[in-house]
Design an enzyme around this catalytic site. Structure first.
Site, PDB file in Angstrom:
ATOM      1  N   SER A   1      -6.198   6.859  -6.128  1.00 37.82           N
ATOM      2  CA  SER A   1      -4.840   7.398  -6.243  1.00 37.82           C
ATOM      3  C   SER A   1      -4.833   8.892  -6.515  1.00 37.82           C
ATOM      4  O   SER A   1      -5.696   9.424  -7.219  1.00 37.82           O
ATOM      5  CB  SER A   1      -4.147   6.686  -7.401  1.00 37.82           C
ATOM      6  OG  SER A   1      -2.996   7.391  -7.795  1.00 37.82           O
TER       7      SER A   1
ATOM      8  N   TYR B   1      -3.671   4.412 -16.577  1.00 35.13           N
ATOM      9  CA  TYR B   1      -3.827   3.993 -15.179  1.00 35.13           C
ATOM     10  C   TYR B   1      -4.750   4.956 -14.428  1.00 35.13           C
ATOM     11  O   TYR B   1      -5.704   4.539 -13.755  1.00 35.13           O
ATOM     12  CB  TYR B   1      -2.443   3.938 -14.513  1.00 35.13           C
ATOM     13  CG  TYR B   1      -2.478   3.845 -13.003  1.00 35.13           C
ATOM     14  CD1 TYR B   1      -2.684   2.629 -12.360  1.00 35.13           C
ATOM     15  CD2 TYR B   1      -2.289   4.978 -12.205  1.00 35.13           C
ATOM     16  CE1 TYR B   1      -2.713   2.539 -10.968  1.00 35.13           C
ATOM     17  CE2 TYR B   1      -2.319   4.902 -10.829  1.00 35.13           C
ATOM     18  CZ  TYR B   1      -2.526   3.677 -10.206  1.00 35.13           C
ATOM     19  OH  TYR B   1      -2.556   3.605  -8.833  1.00 35.13           O
TER      20      TYR B   1
ATOM     21  N   GLU C   1      -2.979  10.122  -8.528  1.00 40.53           N
ATOM     22  CA  GLU C   1      -2.821  10.257  -9.988  1.00 40.53           C
ATOM     23  C   GLU C   1      -4.123  10.705 -10.640  1.00 40.53           C
ATOM     24  O   GLU C   1      -4.120  11.243 -11.746  1.00 40.53           O
ATOM     25  CB  GLU C   1      -2.372   8.927 -10.594  1.00 40.53           C
ATOM     26  CG  GLU C   1      -0.907   8.614 -10.424  1.00 40.53           C
ATOM     27  CD  GLU C   1       0.002   9.585 -11.164  1.00 40.53           C
ATOM     28  OE1 GLU C   1      -0.094   9.665 -12.394  1.00 40.53           O
ATOM     29  OE2 GLU C   1       0.816  10.255 -10.510  1.00 40.53           O
TER      30      GLU C   1
HETATM   31  P1  NDP Z   1       1.893  -3.007  -6.004  1.00 35.90           P
HETATM   32  O1  NDP Z   1       2.175  -2.799  -7.440  1.00 35.90           O
HETATM   33  O2  NDP Z   1       3.022  -3.198  -5.044  1.00 35.90           O
HETATM   34  O3  NDP Z   1       0.944  -4.291  -5.844  1.00 35.90           O
HETATM   35  C1  NDP Z   1      -0.103  -4.537  -6.743  1.00 35.90           C
HETATM   36  C2  NDP Z   1      -0.782  -5.820  -6.357  1.00 35.90           C
HETATM   37  O4  NDP Z   1      -1.834  -6.070  -7.301  1.00 35.90           O
HETATM   38  C3  NDP Z   1       0.117  -7.061  -6.397  1.00 35.90           C
HETATM   39  O5  NDP Z   1      -0.252  -7.927  -5.359  1.00 35.90           O
HETATM   40  C4  NDP Z   1      -0.221  -7.663  -7.745  1.00 35.90           C
HETATM   41  O6  NDP Z   1       0.020  -9.047  -7.817  1.00 35.90           O
HETATM   42  C5  NDP Z   1      -1.721  -7.396  -7.790  1.00 35.90           C
HETATM   43  N1  NDP Z   1      -2.273  -7.494  -9.128  1.00 35.90           N
HETATM   44  C6  NDP Z   1      -1.802  -6.958 -10.280  1.00 35.90           C
HETATM   45  N2  NDP Z   1      -2.596  -7.253 -11.300  1.00 35.90           N
HETATM   46  C7  NDP Z   1      -3.605  -8.026 -10.802  1.00 35.90           C
HETATM   47  C8  NDP Z   1      -4.719  -8.676 -11.365  1.00 35.90           C
HETATM   48  N3  NDP Z   1      -4.984  -8.614 -12.654  1.00 35.90           N
HETATM   49  N4  NDP Z   1      -5.516  -9.391 -10.545  1.00 35.90           N
HETATM   50  C9  NDP Z   1      -5.258  -9.480  -9.225  1.00 35.90           C
HETATM   51  N5  NDP Z   1      -4.211  -8.890  -8.627  1.00 35.90           N
HETATM   52  C10 NDP Z   1      -3.387  -8.169  -9.415  1.00 35.90           C
HETATM   53  O7  NDP Z   1       0.951  -1.816  -5.534  1.00 35.90           O
HETATM   54  P2  NDP Z   1       0.891  -1.062  -4.111  1.00 35.90           P
HETATM   55  O8  NDP Z   1       0.850  -2.064  -3.036  1.00 35.90           O
HETATM   56  O9  NDP Z   1       1.902   0.010  -4.104  1.00 35.90           O
HETATM   57  O10 NDP Z   1      -0.521  -0.321  -4.247  1.00 35.90           O
HETATM   58  C11 NDP Z   1      -1.720  -0.960  -3.840  1.00 35.90           C
HETATM   59  C12 NDP Z   1      -2.901  -0.312  -4.545  1.00 35.90           C
HETATM   60  O11 NDP Z   1      -2.954   1.064  -4.214  1.00 35.90           O
HETATM   61  C13 NDP Z   1      -2.858  -0.360  -6.066  1.00 35.90           C
HETATM   62  O12 NDP Z   1      -4.188  -0.475  -6.532  1.00 35.90           O
HETATM   63  C14 NDP Z   1      -2.282   0.991  -6.455  1.00 35.90           C
HETATM   64  O13 NDP Z   1      -2.726   1.326  -7.758  1.00 35.90           O
HETATM   65  C15 NDP Z   1      -2.898   1.858  -5.396  1.00 35.90           C
HETATM   66  N6  NDP Z   1      -2.156   3.038  -5.031  1.00 35.90           N
HETATM   67  C16 NDP Z   1      -0.843   2.939  -4.647  1.00 35.90           C
HETATM   68  C17 NDP Z   1      -0.161   4.057  -4.211  1.00 35.90           C
HETATM   69  C18 NDP Z   1       1.262   3.987  -3.777  1.00 35.90           C
HETATM   70  O14 NDP Z   1       1.895   5.036  -3.662  1.00 35.90           O
HETATM   71  N7  NDP Z   1       1.805   2.814  -3.485  1.00 35.90           N
HETATM   72  C19 NDP Z   1      -0.824   5.366  -4.129  1.00 35.90           C
HETATM   73  C20 NDP Z   1      -2.227   5.338  -4.531  1.00 35.90           C
HETATM   74  C21 NDP Z   1      -2.849   4.210  -4.950  1.00 35.90           C
HETATM   75  P3  NDP Z   1       1.449  -9.631  -8.263  1.00 35.90           P
HETATM   76  O15 NDP Z   1       2.318  -9.572  -7.030  1.00 35.90           O
HETATM   77  O16 NDP Z   1       1.111 -11.003  -8.701  1.00 35.90           O
HETATM   78  O17 NDP Z   1       1.950  -8.757  -9.359  1.00 35.90           O
HETATM   79  P1  GDR Z   2       4.007   7.516  -9.732  1.00 38.45           P
HETATM   80  O1  GDR Z   2       5.331   6.835  -9.151  1.00 38.45           O
HETATM   81  O2  GDR Z   2       4.001   7.576 -11.204  1.00 38.45           O
HETATM   82  O3  GDR Z   2       3.841   8.801  -8.981  1.00 38.45           O
HETATM   83  O4  GDR Z   2       2.893   6.458  -9.319  1.00 38.45           O
HETATM   84  P2  GDR Z   2       6.762   6.607  -9.802  1.00 38.45           P
HETATM   85  O5  GDR Z   2       7.672   6.369  -8.652  1.00 38.45           O
HETATM   86  O6  GDR Z   2       6.716   5.602 -10.886  1.00 38.45           O
HETATM   87  O7  GDR Z   2       7.093   8.036 -10.488  1.00 38.45           O
HETATM   88  C1  GDR Z   2       7.210   9.210  -9.700  1.00 38.45           C
HETATM   89  C2  GDR Z   2       7.838  10.307 -10.556  1.00 38.45           C
HETATM   90  O8  GDR Z   2       9.198   9.983 -10.806  1.00 38.45           O
HETATM   91  C3  GDR Z   2       9.479  10.249 -12.170  1.00 38.45           C
HETATM   92  N1  GDR Z   2      10.628   9.437 -12.601  1.00 38.45           N
HETATM   93  C4  GDR Z   2      10.666   8.101 -12.673  1.00 38.45           C
HETATM   94  N2  GDR Z   2       9.741   7.167 -12.342  1.00 38.45           N
HETATM   95  C5  GDR Z   2      10.085   5.858 -12.495  1.00 38.45           C
HETATM   96  N3  GDR Z   2       9.207   4.904 -12.146  1.00 38.45           N
HETATM   97  N4  GDR Z   2      11.302   5.474 -12.990  1.00 38.45           N
HETATM   98  C6  GDR Z   2      12.252   6.388 -13.337  1.00 38.45           C
HETATM   99  O9  GDR Z   2      13.330   6.020 -13.772  1.00 38.45           O
HETATM  100  C7  GDR Z   2      11.922   7.759 -13.169  1.00 38.45           C
HETATM  101  N5  GDR Z   2      12.612   8.912 -13.380  1.00 38.45           N
HETATM  102  C8  GDR Z   2      11.812   9.911 -13.038  1.00 38.45           C
HETATM  103  C9  GDR Z   2       8.186   9.918 -12.890  1.00 38.45           C
HETATM  104  O10 GDR Z   2       8.164  10.490 -14.180  1.00 38.45           O
HETATM  105  C10 GDR Z   2       7.175  10.500 -11.922  1.00 38.45           C
HETATM  106  O11 GDR Z   2       7.004  11.869 -12.173  1.00 38.45           O
HETATM  107  C11 GDR Z   2       2.899   5.844  -8.031  1.00 38.45           C
HETATM  108  C12 GDR Z   2       2.280   4.434  -8.200  1.00 38.45           C
HETATM  109  O12 GDR Z   2       2.416   3.743  -6.977  1.00 38.45           O
HETATM  110  C13 GDR Z   2       0.807   4.537  -8.550  1.00 38.45           C
HETATM  111  O13 GDR Z   2       0.228   3.235  -8.518  1.00 38.45           O
HETATM  112  C14 GDR Z   2       0.112   5.412  -7.519  1.00 38.45           C
HETATM  113  O14 GDR Z   2      -1.245   5.544  -7.818  1.00 38.45           O
HETATM  114  C15 GDR Z   2       0.778   6.770  -7.470  1.00 38.45           C
HETATM  115  O15 GDR Z   2       2.148   6.596  -7.117  1.00 38.45           O
HETATM  116  C16 GDR Z   2       0.157   7.677  -6.411  1.00 38.45           C
END
Ligand code: NDP
Ligand code: GDR
Length: 357
Positions: free
Chosen positions: A137, A161, A139
């Site tokens: 990520s 995280y 992050e």
């Molecule tokens: P989501 O939060 O939508 O999905 C997370 C998935 O992980 C779900 O299927 C969830 O299952 C599963 N999960 C959670 N905890 C466990 C566990 N203990 N064991 C097995 N499975 C588990 O994430 P995204 O699809 O958005 O992201 C996919 C991956 O990419 C994640 O690792 C995230 O950290 C990473 N990532 C995401 C980014 C983004 O912008 N979306 C950017 C960079 C990295 P359940 O449905 O049961 O909760």
């Molecule tokens: P992020 O996504 O932390 O970048 O992680 P998120 O959408 O949660 O936050 C983005 C930014 O928005 C600000 N923010 C808020 N965020 C949330 N969730 N809720 C609010 O009400 C709100 N108001 C303002 C946050 O402070 C932050 O700056 C996502 C996840 O998908 C991670 O798993 C992944 O690794 C990174 O993107 C890349």
């Protein structure tokens, strides 16, 4: 006829897992996913691609497991015998990771190590190569050290995280270098879609906006509006994951659009798309602030473009509108574009019961 390639996905019920499953099925793969046992079904995002496993047509199979349960991960690996593993499972909410740091680190950090260890043993015993993708990520970059952020930019994680993702990143590199595993880190910047979890800021905004238009919600409470993110479209990003595992050599890649925008800009585009002013609806709630914030993320995807031939297909404005369209469509409301938005089966709860053997 040759056997289909088998892929195993952790996190298959998540946003990326669902798009990746569709993508791999379309490429002819047999897809296996690990799901967690929950008291109510949470397979909405994959219900539309699920086929009863008794059918000869079935190419998507689900297995109960958890990243915190190494024994089960090993057993699933032995049973499925995948040639590719995509480790997408995670407690992926940054704010929540401050509330539940131990669990977050266990699932994200130790979970990755458990899979790497399982692959290492399996590969040594069987001689069969298993290619591994780790969902890293942006992050991990955290505090700004350099912009735009690229593969060589030092990490400075700012949350439990992000610390766990850094650990998983370096373990993946170490297993590649120590045991010659084909293991890749994707360093993916934020990617969104109509399937984005409802508590991430983009989807929280578009979902609330649809309810405001429908007259069922009056206010939208948010935290910090000044942070900037490099937002792309999730469907594009899962292709990059697959491309990484098709290369001759395992490597690490930044996947991003190269543009950054603030939460305010997201609000501007979303609300003006339906002729509303967000300032009339958005209120501040400090509960959504984080103990430490990541202020600015902007990625340099040059390496992914050059080596993988990957590039994003959706602009920032296009992404915001696509998400607004989809959330309006879910509520049965007309969309400004006149289209039905992204036809997104997963946004519509179908109530299909998925069974797992
Ligand atoms: P989501 O939060 O939508 O999905 C997370 C998935 O992980 C779900 O299927 C969830 O299952 C599963 N999960 C959670 N905890 C466990 C566990 N203990 N064991 C097995 N499975 C588990 O994430 P995204 O699809 O958005 O992201 C996919 C991956 O990419 C994640 O690792 C995230 O950290 C990473 N990532 C995401 C980014 C983004 O912008 N979306 C950017 C960079 C990295 P359940 O449905 O049961 O909760
Ligand atoms: P992020 O996504 O932390 O970048 O992680 P998120 O959408 O949660 O936050 C983005 C930014 O928005 C600000 N923010 C808020 N965020 C949330 N969730 N809720 C609010 O009400 C709100 N108001 C303002 C946050 O402070 C932050 O700056 C996502 C996840 O998908 C991670 O798993 C992944 O690794 C990174 O993107 C890349």
């Amino acid at each position: 006829m040759s056997e289909p390639k088998r892929a195993l996905i952790t996190g298959i019920t998540g946003q990326d897992g669902s798009y990746l499953s569709e993508f791999l099925l379309a490429k002819g793969y047999e897809v296996h996913g690990i799901i967690r046992r929950t008291s109510t079904f949470n397979t909405d995002r994959i219900d539309h691609i699920y086929v009863d496993p008794h059918s000869p047509e079935a190419r998507l199979f689900l297995h109960y497991g958890d990243l915190t349960d190494g024994t089960t991960l090993r057993r699933i690996l032995e049973e499925v015998k995948p040639v590719e593993i995509y480790n997408l499972g995670a407690q992926s909410h940054v704010r929540v990771s401050f509330d539940s740091p131990e669990y977050t680190v266990d699932s994200v950090g130790m979970g990755t190590l458990r899979i790497l260890e399982a692959i290492r043993d399996y590969q040594r015993r069987t001689g069969i190569e298993v290619r591994f993708y780790q969902a890293g990520s942006s992050e991990m970059f955290g505090q700004v050290v350099e912009v735009p952020q690229k593969e060589t930019t030092p990490f400075y994680p700012r949350s439990p995280y992000a610390c766990a993702k850094v650990y998983a990143h370096w373990q993946t590199v170490n297993y590649r270098e120590s045991y010659s595993l084909f293991a890749c880190n994707g360093i993916l910047f934020n990617h969104e879609s109509p399937r984005r979890g409802e508590t991430f800021v983009t989807r929280k905004i578009t979902r609330a906006l649809a309810r405001i238009v429908a007259g069922t919600q009056k206010k939208l409470y948010l935290g910090n509006l000044d942070s900037k993110r490099d937002w792309g479209y999730a469907k594009d990003y899962v292709q990059a994951m697959w491309l990484m595992l098709q290369q001759e050599e395992a490597d690490d890649y930044v996947v991003a659009t190269g543009e950054t925008h603030s939460i305010r800009e997201f609000l501007d585009i979303a609300f003006s798309y339906v002729n509303l002013d967000w300032q009339d609806y958005v209120a501040f709630d400090p509960r959504y602030l984080r103990p430490a914030e990541v202020d600015l993320l902007i990625g340099d995807p040059a390496k992914a473009k050059q080596k993988l031939g990957w590039q994003p297909s959706v602009t920032f404005e296009g992404l915001v509108k696509l998400m607004v369209d989809a959330d309006l469509a879910v509520l049965g409301l007309p969309t400004p574009s006149g289209s039905k938005g992204e036809i997104d089966n997963a946004s519509i709860r179908q109530g299909i019961a998925v069974t797992v053997d």
